[in-house]
Enzyme design. Sequence first.
Site, PDB file in Angstrom:
ATOM      1  N   ASP A 253      -9.436  34.460  10.967  1.00  0.00           N
ATOM      2  CA  ASP A 253      -9.762  33.712   9.746  1.00  0.00           C
ATOM      3  C   ASP A 253     -11.034  34.286   9.134  1.00  0.00           C
ATOM      4  O   ASP A 253     -12.006  34.558   9.839  1.00  0.00           O
ATOM      5  CB  ASP A 253      -9.939  32.212  10.079  1.00  0.00           C
TER       6      ASP A 253
ATOM      7  N   LEU B 196     -12.945  32.699   7.109  1.00  0.00           N
ATOM      8  CA  LEU B 196     -13.857  31.583   6.820  1.00  0.00           C
ATOM      9  C   LEU B 196     -14.307  31.635   5.356  1.00  0.00           C
ATOM     10  O   LEU B 196     -15.487  31.797   5.048  1.00  0.00           O
ATOM     11  CB  LEU B 196     -15.054  31.563   7.779  1.00  0.00           C
TER      12      LEU B 196
ATOM     13  N   THR C 266       5.766  28.182   0.626  1.00  0.00           N
ATOM     14  CA  THR C 266       5.639  26.863   0.005  1.00  0.00           C
ATOM     15  C   THR C 266       6.849  26.539  -0.875  1.00  0.00           C
ATOM     16  O   THR C 266       7.484  27.449  -1.426  1.00  0.00           O
ATOM     17  CB  THR C 266       4.351  26.827  -0.855  1.00  0.00           C
ATOM     18  N   ASP C 267       7.108  25.254  -1.054  1.00  0.00           N
ATOM     19  CA  ASP C 267       8.198  24.836  -1.961  1.00  0.00           C
ATOM     20  C   ASP C 267       7.878  25.196  -3.409  1.00  0.00           C
ATOM     21  O   ASP C 267       8.764  25.207  -4.262  1.00  0.00           O
ATOM     22  CB  ASP C 267       8.470  23.327  -1.830  1.00  0.00           C
ATOM     23  N   GLU C 268       6.591  25.498  -3.688  1.00  0.00           N
ATOM     24  CA  GLU C 268       6.201  25.794  -5.078  1.00  0.00           C
ATOM     25  C   GLU C 268       6.826  27.073  -5.600  1.00  0.00           C
ATOM     26  O   GLU C 268       6.843  27.297  -6.816  1.00  0.00           O
ATOM     27  CB  GLU C 268       4.671  25.900  -5.199  1.00  0.00           C
TER      28      GLU C 268
ATOM     29  N   TYR D 187      -0.967  31.046  -8.155  1.00  0.00           N
ATOM     30  CA  TYR D 187      -0.845  30.763  -6.711  1.00  0.00           C
ATOM     31  C   TYR D 187       0.604  30.910  -6.266  1.00  0.00           C
ATOM     32  O   TYR D 187       0.924  31.675  -5.342  1.00  0.00           O
ATOM     33  CB  TYR D 187      -1.367  29.358  -6.380  1.00  0.00           C
TER      34      TYR D 187
ATOM     35  N   ALA E 219       3.123  32.246  -7.741  1.00  0.00           N
ATOM     36  CA  ALA E 219       3.673  33.581  -7.980  1.00  0.00           C
ATOM     37  C   ALA E 219       3.234  34.538  -6.873  1.00  0.00           C
ATOM     38  O   ALA E 219       4.011  35.377  -6.410  1.00  0.00           O
ATOM     39  CB  ALA E 219       3.227  34.100  -9.341  1.00  0.00           C
TER      40      ALA E 219
ATOM     41  N   LYS F 282       2.541  33.671  -3.805  1.00  0.00           N
ATOM     42  CA  LYS F 282       3.282  33.300  -2.581  1.00  0.00           C
ATOM     43  C   LYS F 282       4.730  33.816  -2.674  1.00  0.00           C
ATOM     44  O   LYS F 282       5.292  34.273  -1.681  1.00  0.00           O
ATOM     45  CB  LYS F 282       3.283  31.779  -2.386  1.00  0.00           C
TER      46      LYS F 282
ATOM     47  N   TYR G 179      -4.110  13.705 -13.310  1.00  0.00           N
ATOM     48  CA  TYR G 179      -3.706  14.635 -14.367  1.00  0.00           C
ATOM     49  C   TYR G 179      -2.539  14.089 -15.203  1.00  0.00           C
ATOM     50  O   TYR G 179      -1.584  13.512 -14.644  1.00  0.00           O
ATOM     51  CB  TYR G 179      -3.236  15.968 -13.779  1.00  0.00           C
TER      52      TYR G 179
ATOM     53  N   HIS H 125       1.681  22.614 -15.257  1.00  0.00           N
ATOM     54  CA  HIS H 125       1.821  21.639 -14.160  1.00  0.00           C
ATOM     55  C   HIS H 125       3.293  21.367 -13.824  1.00  0.00           C
ATOM     56  O   HIS H 125       4.018  20.799 -14.649  1.00  0.00           O
ATOM     57  CB  HIS H 125       1.133  20.335 -14.600  1.00  0.00           C
TER      58      HIS H 125
HETATM   59  P1  NAD Z   1      -6.374  26.040   3.457  1.00  0.00           P
HETATM   60  O1  NAD Z   1      -6.878  26.505   2.142  1.00  0.00           O
HETATM   61  O2  NAD Z   1      -6.832  24.747   4.001  1.00  0.00           O
HETATM   62  O3  NAD Z   1      -6.719  27.136   4.566  1.00  0.00           O
HETATM   63  C1  NAD Z   1      -6.573  28.508   4.342  1.00  0.00           C
HETATM   64  C2  NAD Z   1      -7.283  29.247   5.468  1.00  0.00           C
HETATM   65  O4  NAD Z   1      -7.064  30.648   5.281  1.00  0.00           O
HETATM   66  C3  NAD Z   1      -8.796  29.026   5.505  1.00  0.00           C
HETATM   67  O5  NAD Z   1      -9.222  28.796   6.825  1.00  0.00           O
HETATM   68  C4  NAD Z   1      -9.355  30.334   4.960  1.00  0.00           C
HETATM   69  O6  NAD Z   1     -10.647  30.645   5.489  1.00  0.00           O
HETATM   70  C5  NAD Z   1      -8.307  31.331   5.439  1.00  0.00           C
HETATM   71  N1  NAD Z   1      -8.278  32.537   4.599  1.00  0.00           N
HETATM   72  C6  NAD Z   1      -8.236  32.601   3.237  1.00  0.00           C
HETATM   73  N2  NAD Z   1      -8.252  33.888   2.840  1.00  0.00           N
HETATM   74  C7  NAD Z   1      -8.280  34.651   3.977  1.00  0.00           C
HETATM   75  C8  NAD Z   1      -8.285  36.050   4.233  1.00  0.00           C
HETATM   76  N3  NAD Z   1      -8.274  36.943   3.241  1.00  0.00           N
HETATM   77  N4  NAD Z   1      -8.296  36.462   5.515  1.00  0.00           N
HETATM   78  C9  NAD Z   1      -8.329  35.576   6.539  1.00  0.00           C
HETATM   79  N5  NAD Z   1      -8.340  34.249   6.362  1.00  0.00           N
HETATM   80  C10 NAD Z   1      -8.312  33.788   5.096  1.00  0.00           C
HETATM   81  O7  NAD Z   1      -4.792  26.111   3.355  1.00  0.00           O
HETATM   82  P2  NAD Z   1      -3.676  25.140   3.973  1.00  0.00           P
HETATM   83  O8  NAD Z   1      -3.473  23.998   3.076  1.00  0.00           O
HETATM   84  O9  NAD Z   1      -3.954  24.936   5.407  1.00  0.00           O
HETATM   85  O10 NAD Z   1      -2.400  26.088   3.806  1.00  0.00           O
HETATM   86  C11 NAD Z   1      -2.051  27.004   4.830  1.00  0.00           C
HETATM   87  C12 NAD Z   1      -0.819  27.773   4.393  1.00  0.00           C
HETATM   88  O11 NAD Z   1       0.247  26.865   4.126  1.00  0.00           O
HETATM   89  C13 NAD Z   1      -1.007  28.582   3.105  1.00  0.00           C
HETATM   90  O12 NAD Z   1      -0.331  29.801   3.256  1.00  0.00           O
HETATM   91  C14 NAD Z   1      -0.345  27.726   2.031  1.00  0.00           C
HETATM   92  O13 NAD Z   1       0.159  28.540   0.995  1.00  0.00           O
HETATM   93  C15 NAD Z   1       0.771  27.076   2.821  1.00  0.00           C
HETATM   94  N6  NAD Z   1       1.215  25.745   2.352  1.00  0.00           N
HETATM   95  C16 NAD Z   1       0.330  24.740   2.199  1.00  0.00           C
HETATM   96  C17 NAD Z   1       0.783  23.477   1.835  1.00  0.00           C
HETATM   97  C18 NAD Z   1      -0.162  22.301   1.647  1.00  0.00           C
HETATM   98  O14 NAD Z   1       0.279  21.259   1.174  1.00  0.00           O
HETATM   99  N7  NAD Z   1      -1.422  22.407   2.029  1.00  0.00           N
HETATM  100  C19 NAD Z   1       2.143  23.258   1.617  1.00  0.00           C
HETATM  101  C20 NAD Z   1       3.029  24.331   1.764  1.00  0.00           C
HETATM  102  C21 NAD Z   1       2.551  25.564   2.147  1.00  0.00           C
HETATM  103  O1  DAU Z   2       3.945  21.934  -2.644  1.00  0.00           O
HETATM  104  C1  DAU Z   2       3.190  22.646  -1.701  1.00  0.00           C
HETATM  105  C2  DAU Z   2       1.839  22.964  -2.287  1.00  0.00           C
HETATM  106  O2  DAU Z   2       1.143  21.727  -2.363  1.00  0.00           O
HETATM  107  C3  DAU Z   2       1.058  23.997  -1.509  1.00  0.00           C
HETATM  108  O3  DAU Z   2       1.728  25.217  -1.547  1.00  0.00           O
HETATM  109  C4  DAU Z   2      -0.359  24.150  -2.070  1.00  0.00           C
HETATM  110  O4  DAU Z   2      -1.128  25.011  -1.240  1.00  0.00           O
HETATM  111  C5  DAU Z   2      -1.021  22.794  -2.112  1.00  0.00           C
HETATM  112  O5  DAU Z   2      -2.294  22.892  -2.714  1.00  0.00           O
HETATM  113  C6  DAU Z   2      -0.152  21.799  -2.886  1.00  0.00           C
HETATM  114  O6  DAU Z   2      -0.108  22.108  -4.310  1.00  0.00           O
HETATM  115  P1  DAU Z   2      -0.157  20.947  -5.415  1.00  0.00           P
HETATM  116  O7  DAU Z   2      -0.601  21.535  -6.675  1.00  0.00           O
HETATM  117  O8  DAU Z   2       1.100  20.152  -5.391  1.00  0.00           O
HETATM  118  O9  DAU Z   2      -1.299  20.030  -4.713  1.00  0.00           O
HETATM  119  P2  DAU Z   2      -2.616  19.334  -5.285  1.00  0.00           P
HETATM  120  O10 DAU Z   2      -3.182  18.542  -4.146  1.00  0.00           O
HETATM  121  O11 DAU Z   2      -3.513  20.268  -5.993  1.00  0.00           O
HETATM  122  O12 DAU Z   2      -2.014  18.325  -6.365  1.00  0.00           O
HETATM  123  C7  DAU Z   2      -1.000  17.379  -6.030  1.00  0.00           C
HETATM  124  C8  DAU Z   2      -0.605  16.664  -7.309  1.00  0.00           C
HETATM  125  O13 DAU Z   2      -1.715  15.857  -7.740  1.00  0.00           O
HETATM  126  C9  DAU Z   2      -0.286  17.573  -8.471  1.00  0.00           C
HETATM  127  O14 DAU Z   2       0.759  17.018  -9.246  1.00  0.00           O
HETATM  128  C10 DAU Z   2      -1.565  17.611  -9.283  1.00  0.00           C
HETATM  129  C11 DAU Z   2      -2.150  16.223  -9.058  1.00  0.00           C
HETATM  130  N1  DAU Z   2      -3.619  16.133  -9.103  1.00  0.00           N
HETATM  131  C12 DAU Z   2      -4.332  16.976  -8.312  1.00  0.00           C
HETATM  132  C13 DAU Z   2      -5.716  16.942  -8.313  1.00  0.00           C
HETATM  133  C14 DAU Z   2      -6.512  17.895  -7.446  1.00  0.00           C
HETATM  134  C15 DAU Z   2      -4.246  15.185  -9.913  1.00  0.00           C
HETATM  135  O15 DAU Z   2      -3.580  14.398 -10.617  1.00  0.00           O
HETATM  136  N2  DAU Z   2      -5.615  15.156  -9.916  1.00  0.00           N
HETATM  137  C16 DAU Z   2      -6.369  16.004  -9.161  1.00  0.00           C
HETATM  138  O16 DAU Z   2      -7.623  15.920  -9.243  1.00  0.00           O
END
Ligand code: NAD
Ligand code: DAU
Length: 331
Positions: free
Chosen positions: A33, A35, A122-124, A147, A149, A151, A204, A273
Amino acid sequence: MKLVVTGGAGFIGSHFIRYILNNYPDYRVLNIDKLTYAGNIENIKDVENHPNYRFLKADICERGIEEAITDYDVVINFAAESHVDRSIQEPEAFLKTDVMGTFNLLEISRKKGIQRYIQISTDEVFGSADEGQMFYEESPLNPSSPYSASKAAADLLALSYYRTYKTPVIIIRSTNNYGPNQYPEKFIPLFITNAIEDKILPLYGDGKNVRDWLFVLDNCRGIDVILHRGKEGEIYNIAGGNEKENIFIAKKILEYLGKPDTLIKFVKDRPGHDRRYSISCEKIKRLGWQPIVSLEEGLKQTVGWYKNNEDWWKKIKNGEFLEYYRRYYEL
Ligand code: NAD
Ligand code: DAU
């Protein structure tokens, strides 16, 4: 089994490492990582002295990490720039880490003869789903943000490595995760921590965008099932089965914290969005997985965690996050 987990100091990666060390006493884990602002060593502090755990602070884009990835069976790539709003403001880091970082890990995996490479996607990548529409593993990709795109590009690159070099790639696409240790820029932890501090909850647009919420440990269990029973060259979706409008979640958070709905403030919408995400997870269900944490239970547990761990998020919110938040929300 010897696993390289990248991004293991982030939200999902740290839960996954803990899950693996707790459930598989013989497995070894190397956490790589960089960090970044989102990586937090505190997330994984409880296992830092575990005999089967090792941490390497490094960038997944560096060729030099190849040396550390010697004698490992599996690479699971969680490392990414993960926040959509940041990708709209400053996309470059997303291209670097999410695309070029994945490329570097695929090259290393190919050269080292890694037995399984799992790309956490991700589902996105499917883009927004219309009412009544649902995406399957084979649905076309139609990402909306830099983001998603980046992924999607990483997914296609990974699949090309399977077809061209027979690199044993698997892609996992999950819905929105929530739970403890999620960086407070994301919707649920931002709204919980703002509500605790009696600050406004910036919703939003009209607040009716729909996300499908998956408790982070259910996701870890799903990744575990795919790691052991998934087939290479395949894509697996993991869905929470909890599609809700954002306003519903915002009101639930306020209800669990005993705060008034008047804290909700409708703000300018996110550009591009996505209205709704919806994916089928019948394929992973056929491998024997299903989510076990209900939205109510998971959300209450998450709210409880943020209430009991103010030190963890206040340090973040008073640090890097503060400048981002003021700038982004124009406060
Ligand atoms: P996060 O942002 O909490 O953590 C990302 C981690 O990756 C951090 O610890 C960061 O330091 C590390 N990192 C970033 N760039 C790096 C690099 N160049 N080299 C090494 N480490 C690096 O993310 P998360 O929410 O835990 O998501 C993890 C994975 O799951 C991502 O690939 C994200 O696309 C995917 N994902 C997340 C969600 C969600 O809802 N959070 C949903 C679907 C998929
Ligand atoms: O669907 C999986 C994805 O979910 C992951 O791949 C991404 O890493 C993760 O960040 C997340 O993306 P979203 O854009 O769906 O998550 P976010 O938490 O940013 O926003 C969730 C919803 O809430 C979205 O419709 C935007 C809305 N939102 C978000 C923020 C930060 C608000 O209305 N206000 C806010 O301040």
